[in-house]
Design an enzyme around this catalytic site. Structure first.
Site, PDB file in Angstrom:
ATOM      1  N   GLU A 140      10.141  10.450   9.153  1.00  0.00           N
ATOM      2  CA  GLU A 140      11.225  10.568   8.988  1.00  0.00           C
ATOM      3  C   GLU A 140      11.453  11.288   7.440  1.00  0.00           C
ATOM      4  O   GLU A 140      10.591  11.825   7.230  1.00  0.00           O
ATOM      5  CB  GLU A 140      11.689   8.580   8.313  1.00  0.00           C
ATOM      6  CG  GLU A 140      11.426   7.742   8.821  1.00  0.00           C
ATOM      7  CD  GLU A 140      12.573   7.241   9.719  1.00  0.00           C
ATOM      8  OE1 GLU A 140      13.816   8.266   9.603  1.00  0.00           O
ATOM      9  OE2 GLU A 140      13.300   6.479  10.676  1.00  0.00           O
ATOM     10  N   HIS A 178      15.417  10.958  17.350  1.00  0.00           N
ATOM     11  CA  HIS A 178      15.329   9.386  18.121  1.00  0.00           C
ATOM     12  C   HIS A 178      16.782   9.358  18.634  1.00  0.00           C
ATOM     13  O   HIS A 178      16.751   8.521  19.712  1.00  0.00           O
ATOM     14  CB  HIS A 178      15.367   8.867  16.349  1.00  0.00           C
ATOM     15  CG  HIS A 178      15.428   7.834  16.587  1.00  0.00           C
ATOM     16  ND1 HIS A 178      15.558   6.636  15.320  1.00  0.00           N
ATOM     17  CD2 HIS A 178      15.529   6.341  17.816  1.00  0.00           C
ATOM     18  CE1 HIS A 178      15.460   5.162  16.012  1.00  0.00           C
ATOM     19  NE2 HIS A 178      15.137   5.105  17.151  1.00  0.00           N
TER      20      HIS A 178
HETATM   21 ZN   LIG Z   1      16.047   7.333  13.713  1.00  0.00          ZN
END
Ligand SMILES: [Zn+2]
Length: 271
Positions: A140, A178
């Site tokens: 992230e 993602h």
């Molecule tokens: Zn994500």
């Protein structure tokens, strides 16, 4: 000399306890969970279910190793600070996590062992691989989704990717976003993410100048998207995902130039 040493040790202890304070309780939860998993790994004879007829004497093989991650999935946090994300990932009710969180200043938080499963991908598909959480490392990047990625952050990311690629022999094709593996639900990392730079360093694929490319007759752009890896459950979402990653474009449809890019990439993914 002795007092200097005492001061140094006291300093280290104080620093250690300061960094431990805020997340001491959740760190304990992590440790307990890992202990439980370690216990399961250490069970032998290996217990199993299914009503099978097992041999009376257990024979353990001498040849084994830990399962390895084979994909890296990159995200933006869609939050406003690294601290906010650390909090989100330490609240049991959110049920979300990632192996790494990289702050804008390049600080890296390693939140769980690479060999454990983080909850970062959700329902996902790439090629014929589903449940990417089981086979990937989740990274992230602190980014609200509408801003460029900080230089120090990308620099730390590249160092981390290099280590992961070497440690687990992750193929260049398997560094994705993602938004690639969940195109109907996700758009991260945002279109400003430097995928081209990553590909130049060996993390992901890129393409050559489309001006020199001729698309063969009968070229099917949906088949090409599928070859690259996109789930075609929603073809428009797959096209948008592809354009975000490889063309830094968030509009619908594919121009002739963009089809040339897709054609080239599908050839690379076929190798
Ligand atoms: Zn994500």
């Amino acid at each position: 000399m002795k007092s200097k040493l005492f001061l140094l040790i006291t300093g280290i202890v104080v620093m250690y306890s300061c960094t431990q304070t805020k997340y001491a309780a959740t760190n304990k939860v992590y440790k307990q969970q890992v202990k439980n998993y370690a216990k399961r790994l250490a069970e032998y004879p290996v217990k199993d279910s299914g009503g099978l007829h097992y041999a009376a004497d257990w024979v353990g093989t001498t040849n084994l190793s830990m399962r390895r991650p084979n994909f890296v999935i990159i995200h933006h946090t869609a939050q406003n600070s690294c601290e906010q994300t650390l909090e989100t990932f330490t609240l049991a009710r959110t049920q979300v996590s990632a192996h790494y969180v990289i702050c804008k200043d390049g600080t890296v938080h390693h939140m769980l062992n690479d060999l454990l499963r983080a909850h970062h991908a959700g329902v996902s598909k790439w090629g014929n691989t589903t449940d990417l959480n089981s086979s990937s490392i989740g990274i992230e990047l602190d980014n609200n989704g509408f801003e460029p990625f900080a230089e120090a952050q990308i620099s730390s990311l590249l160092t981390l990717l290099d280590r992961l690629k070497k440690a687990y022999s992750i193929p260049a094709s398997n560094f994705i976003g993602h938004g690639d593996i969940a195109p109907t639900r996700k758009n991260d990392p945002n279109w400003r993410f430097p995928w081209k730079l990553l590909a130049e360093k060996g993390f992901g694929y890129w393409y050559d100048d489309p001006a020199n490319v001729t698309i063969p007759t009968g070229f099917n752009h949906l088949q090409a998207l599928r070859i690259v890896g996109y789930d075609l459950k929603d073809t428009n979402a797959a096209i948008i995902g592809f354009k975000r990653h490889w063309l830094q474009d968030t509009t619908k449809g594919l121009s002739n130039e963009q089809l040339k890019v897709l054609y080239q990439l599908s050839r690379k993914y076929m190798q």
